[in-house]
Scaffold this motif. Structure first.
Motif, PDB file in Angstrom:
ATOM      1  N   HIS A 177       0.834  -1.219   0.000  1.00  0.00           N
ATOM      2  CA  HIS A 177       0.000   0.000   0.000  1.00  0.00           C
ATOM      3  C   HIS A 177       0.863   1.261   0.000  1.00  0.00           C
ATOM      4  O   HIS A 177       1.979   1.283   0.542  1.00  0.00           O
ATOM      5  CB  HIS A 177      -0.918   0.000   1.222  1.00  0.00           C
ATOM      6  N   ASP A 178       0.320   2.321  -0.600  1.00  0.00           N
ATOM      7  CA  ASP A 178       1.038   3.601  -0.666  1.00  0.00           C
ATOM      8  C   ASP A 178       1.293   4.200   0.719  1.00  0.00           C
ATOM      9  O   ASP A 178       2.164   5.058   0.877  1.00  0.00           O
ATOM     10  CB  ASP A 178       0.244   4.618  -1.504  1.00  0.00           C
ATOM     11  N   LEU A 179       0.518   3.780   1.714  1.00  0.00           N
ATOM     12  CA  LEU A 179       0.640   4.360   3.050  1.00  0.00           C
ATOM     13  C   LEU A 179       1.742   3.724   3.898  1.00  0.00           C
ATOM     14  O   LEU A 179       2.004   4.184   5.015  1.00  0.00           O
ATOM     15  CB  LEU A 179      -0.701   4.229   3.798  1.00  0.00           C
ATOM     16  N   VAL A 180       2.381   2.681   3.391  1.00  0.00           N
ATOM     17  CA  VAL A 180       3.385   1.963   4.189  1.00  0.00           C
ATOM     18  C   VAL A 180       4.545   2.870   4.586  1.00  0.00           C
ATOM     19  O   VAL A 180       4.913   2.954   5.762  1.00  0.00           O
ATOM     20  CB  VAL A 180       3.905   0.719   3.432  1.00  0.00           C
ATOM     21  N   ASN A 181       5.144   3.568   3.619  1.00  0.00           N
ATOM     22  CA  ASN A 181       6.299   4.415   3.931  1.00  0.00           C
ATOM     23  C   ASN A 181       5.936   5.549   4.881  1.00  0.00           C
ATOM     24  O   ASN A 181       6.704   5.889   5.793  1.00  0.00           O
ATOM     25  CB  ASN A 181       6.898   4.985   2.648  1.00  0.00           C
ATOM     26  N   ILE A 182       4.751   6.132   4.678  1.00  0.00           N
ATOM     27  CA  ILE A 182       4.303   7.205   5.582  1.00  0.00           C
ATOM     28  C   ILE A 182       4.081   6.640   6.977  1.00  0.00           C
ATOM     29  O   ILE A 182       4.385   7.298   7.983  1.00  0.00           O
ATOM     30  CB  ILE A 182       3.004   7.850   5.049  1.00  0.00           C
ATOM     31  N   SER A 183       3.563   5.419   7.057  1.00  0.00           N
ATOM     32  CA  SER A 183       3.312   4.791   8.360  1.00  0.00           C
ATOM     33  C   SER A 183       4.628   4.562   9.111  1.00  0.00           C
ATOM     34  O   SER A 183       4.692   4.746  10.337  1.00  0.00           O
ATOM     35  CB  SER A 183       2.577   3.460   8.171  1.00  0.00           C
ATOM     36  N   ILE A 184       5.667   4.149   8.387  1.00  0.00           N
ATOM     37  CA  ILE A 184       6.982   3.966   9.017  1.00  0.00           C
ATOM     38  C   ILE A 184       7.450   5.292   9.627  1.00  0.00           C
ATOM     39  O   ILE A 184       7.948   5.342  10.755  1.00  0.00           O
ATOM     40  CB  ILE A 184       8.011   3.449   7.987  1.00  0.00           C
ATOM     41  N   GLY A 185       7.267   6.374   8.868  1.00  0.00           N
ATOM     42  CA  GLY A 185       7.624   7.698   9.380  1.00  0.00           C
ATOM     43  C   GLY A 185       6.814   8.091  10.605  1.00  0.00           C
ATOM     44  O   GLY A 185       7.348   8.651  11.571  1.00  0.00           O
ATOM     45  N   ARG A 186       5.520   7.768  10.574  1.00  0.00           N
ATOM     46  CA  ARG A 186       4.650   8.092  11.707  1.00  0.00           C
ATOM     47  C   ARG A 186       5.074   7.318  12.962  1.00  0.00           C
ATOM     48  O   ARG A 186       5.019   7.841  14.079  1.00  0.00           O
ATOM     49  CB  ARG A 186       3.197   7.748  11.368  1.00  0.00           C
ATOM     50  N   ILE A 187       5.503   6.057  12.779  1.00  0.00           N
ATOM     51  CA  ILE A 187       5.991   5.277  13.919  1.00  0.00           C
ATOM     52  C   ILE A 187       7.203   5.965  14.533  1.00  0.00           C
ATOM     53  O   ILE A 187       7.341   6.061  15.761  1.00  0.00           O
ATOM     54  CB  ILE A 187       6.328   3.836  13.493  1.00  0.00           C
ATOM     55  N   GLY A 188       8.080   6.468  13.672  1.00  0.00           N
ATOM     56  CA  GLY A 188       9.247   7.210  14.158  1.00  0.00           C
ATOM     57  C   GLY A 188       8.837   8.431  14.974  1.00  0.00           C
ATOM     58  O   GLY A 188       9.407   8.712  16.034  1.00  0.00           O
ATOM     59  N   ASP A 189       7.825   9.154  14.489  1.00  0.00           N
ATOM     60  CA  ASP A 189       7.312  10.321  15.219  1.00  0.00           C
ATOM     61  C   ASP A 189       6.801   9.918  16.603  1.00  0.00           C
ATOM     62  O   ASP A 189       7.046  10.608  17.607  1.00  0.00           O
ATOM     63  CB  ASP A 189       6.170  10.982  14.438  1.00  0.00           C
ATOM     64  N   CYS A 190       6.052   8.807  16.637  1.00  0.00           N
ATOM     65  CA  CYS A 190       5.486   8.337  17.909  1.00  0.00           C
ATOM     66  C   CYS A 190       6.589   7.923  18.882  1.00  0.00           C
ATOM     67  O   CYS A 190       6.529   8.240  20.079  1.00  0.00           O
ATOM     68  CB  CYS A 190       4.540   7.157  17.666  1.00  0.00           C
ATOM     69  N   GLN A 191       7.598   7.194  18.363  1.00  0.00           N
ATOM     70  CA  GLN A 191       8.718   6.784  19.212  1.00  0.00           C
ATOM     71  C   GLN A 191       9.441   8.016  19.772  1.00  0.00           C
ATOM     72  O   GLN A 191       9.838   8.037  20.941  1.00  0.00           O
ATOM     73  CB  GLN A 191       9.708   5.927  18.412  1.00  0.00           C
ATOM     74  N   PHE A 192       9.579   9.032  18.954  1.00  0.00           N
ATOM     75  CA  PHE A 192      10.250  10.269  19.388  1.00  0.00           C
ATOM     76  C   PHE A 192       9.460  10.931  20.528  1.00  0.00           C
ATOM     77  O   PHE A 192      10.034  11.401  21.514  1.00  0.00           O
ATOM     78  CB  PHE A 192      10.376  11.226  18.208  1.00  0.00           C
ATOM     79  N   SER A 193       8.134  10.953  20.396  1.00  0.00           N
ATOM     80  CA  SER A 193       7.299  11.552  21.437  1.00  0.00           C
ATOM     81  C   SER A 193       7.375  10.744  22.735  1.00  0.00           C
ATOM     82  O   SER A 193       7.422  11.313  23.829  1.00  0.00           O
ATOM     83  CB  SER A 193       5.844  11.645  20.968  1.00  0.00           C
ATOM     84  N   LEU A 194       7.386   9.412  22.601  1.00  0.00           N
ATOM     85  CA  LEU A 194       7.472   8.555  23.780  1.00  0.00           C
ATOM     86  C   LEU A 194       8.832   8.660  24.467  1.00  0.00           C
ATOM     87  O   LEU A 194       8.959   8.408  25.671  1.00  0.00           O
ATOM     88  CB  LEU A 194       7.203   7.099  23.389  1.00  0.00           C
ATOM     89  N   ALA A 195       9.860   9.037  23.699  1.00  0.00           N
ATOM     90  CA  ALA A 195      11.221   9.110  24.242  1.00  0.00           C
ATOM     91  C   ALA A 195      11.382  10.214  25.280  1.00  0.00           C
ATOM     92  O   ALA A 195      12.341  10.208  26.043  1.00  0.00           O
ATOM     93  CB  ALA A 195      12.224   9.318  23.114  1.00  0.00           C
ATOM     94  N   ALA A 196      10.439  11.144  25.335  1.00  0.00           N
ATOM     95  CA  ALA A 196      10.499  12.203  26.328  1.00  0.00           C
ATOM     96  C   ALA A 196      10.506  11.614  27.739  1.00  0.00           C
ATOM     97  O   ALA A 196      11.096  12.192  28.659  1.00  0.00           O
ATOM     98  CB  ALA A 196       9.313  13.155  26.167  1.00  0.00           C
ATOM     99  N   ASN A 197       9.860  10.459  27.901  1.00  0.00           N
ATOM    100  CA  ASN A 197       9.799   9.798  29.217  1.00  0.00           C
ATOM    101  C   ASN A 197      10.586   8.484  29.255  1.00  0.00           C
ATOM    102  O   ASN A 197      10.686   7.858  30.298  1.00  0.00           O
ATOM    103  CB  ASN A 197       8.343   9.501  29.585  1.00  0.00           C
ATOM    104  N   GLN A 198      11.100   8.078  28.107  1.00  0.00           N
ATOM    105  CA  GLN A 198      11.842   6.819  28.029  1.00  0.00           C
ATOM    106  C   GLN A 198      12.902   6.958  26.929  1.00  0.00           C
ATOM    107  O   GLN A 198      12.661   6.693  25.767  1.00  0.00           O
ATOM    108  CB  GLN A 198      10.877   5.674  27.700  1.00  0.00           C
ATOM    109  N   GLU A 199      14.110   7.366  27.339  1.00  0.00           N
ATOM    110  CA  GLU A 199      15.144   7.769  26.381  1.00  0.00           C
ATOM    111  C   GLU A 199      15.533   6.674  25.402  1.00  0.00           C
ATOM    112  O   GLU A 199      15.999   6.957  24.294  1.00  0.00           O
ATOM    113  CB  GLU A 199      16.372   8.303  27.117  1.00  0.00           C
ATOM    114  N   SER A 200      15.362   5.406  25.771  1.00  0.00           N
ATOM    115  CA  SER A 200      15.734   4.324  24.868  1.00  0.00           C
ATOM    116  C   SER A 200      14.908   4.349  23.584  1.00  0.00           C
ATOM    117  O   SER A 200      15.306   3.782  22.560  1.00  0.00           O
ATOM    118  CB  SER A 200      15.536   2.962  25.563  1.00  0.00           C
ATOM    119  N   ARG A 201      13.761   5.026  23.640  1.00  0.00           N
ATOM    120  CA  ARG A 201      12.918   5.138  22.455  1.00  0.00           C
ATOM    121  C   ARG A 201      13.604   5.941  21.337  1.00  0.00           C
ATOM    122  O   ARG A 201      13.276   5.792  20.169  1.00  0.00           O
ATOM    123  CB  ARG A 201      11.590   5.815  22.797  1.00  0.00           C
ATOM    124  N   TYR A 202      14.553   6.814  21.721  1.00  0.00           N
ATOM    125  CA  TYR A 202      15.255   7.607  20.698  1.00  0.00           C
ATOM    126  C   TYR A 202      15.984   6.694  19.723  1.00  0.00           C
ATOM    127  O   TYR A 202      15.999   6.937  18.509  1.00  0.00           O
ATOM    128  CB  TYR A 202      16.233   8.576  21.348  1.00  0.00           C
TER     129      TYR A 202
END
Length: 204
Positions: A177-202
């Motif tokens: 699907h065309d949304l796969v690459n965008i979804s990978i990027g979105r996962i990265g965004d989410c991990q970055f946001s979660l890293a504020a409280n859990q640095e290993s997420r970076y």
């Protein structure tokens, strides 16, 4: 058929003229009902927007049980959505799915309800709507899009863990699907946001 050919060829003036001939000369014919709203579509394409909308709104009020009513409601919903009237578009699409739920446009209408709710920033309602969509149409061709919107809504609500699950489902179940690459990027965004409280997420 002649009127439809003119319409599909973009000759809206001739199409309108043909549909009017049917309406005025064959008003007792079943086809006159279809010609009625198609005349409205022609007027819209000829930039006579107000008259077109009046014709189509009158049609759905006067003929709520017509076989053509879901098509007209969907058209009205699209015009409202494209004009930024998202509350109005939501109501048109809800009406199709609730009253004409066996119609071929019911599935797409429920999807458009969710999009209209997102535009109004009614994120919780939109999330519930898309969950209903998944339960109602588990094999829909729109499922990847629905999961993507769910992921975006969950991100907006700060539920990044659940959002990651939604995006991961797209990658696993719809790898082409065309949304796969965008979804990978979105996962990265989410991990970055979660890293504020859990640095290993970076690193992730």
């Amino acid at each position: 058929q002649r009127g439809l050919l003119f319409y599909n060829l973009g000759n809206y003036a001739e199409a309108k003229k043909t549909f009017e001939e049917i309406i005025f000369n064959y008003e007792d014919s079943d086809i006159a009902l279809q010609a009625n709203y198609l005349r409205g579509f022609c007027l819209y394409m000829l930039n006579e927007v107000e008259e077109a909308l009046n014709i189509c709104n009158t049609f759905v009020d006067k003929y709520p049980n017509s076989v053509w009513t879901p098509d007209v409601l969907f058209w009205l919903g699209e015009q409202s959505y494209n004009s930024g009237n998202f509350n109005t578009s939501e109501k048109f699409f809800v009406k199709i799915h609730s009253i004409h739920n066996k119609h071929r446009l019911a599935e797409q209408s429920l999807f458009m309800v969710g999009k209209s709710l997102i535009k109004q920033k009614k994120y919780t309602e939109a999330l519930e709507n898309f969950s209903l969509f998944v339960r109602t149409y588990p094999s829909s061709f729109l499922l990847a899009d629905v999961r993507f919107y769910q992921g975006d809504i969950l991100s907006e609500l700060g539920e990044y863990g659940r959002a990651i699950l939604a995006f991961e489902e797209i990658i696993k179940k719809f790898p082409e699907h065309d949304l796969v690459n965008i979804s990978i990027g979105r996962i990265g965004d989410c991990q970055f946001s979660l890293a504020a409280n859990q640095e290993s997420r970076y690193d992730e």
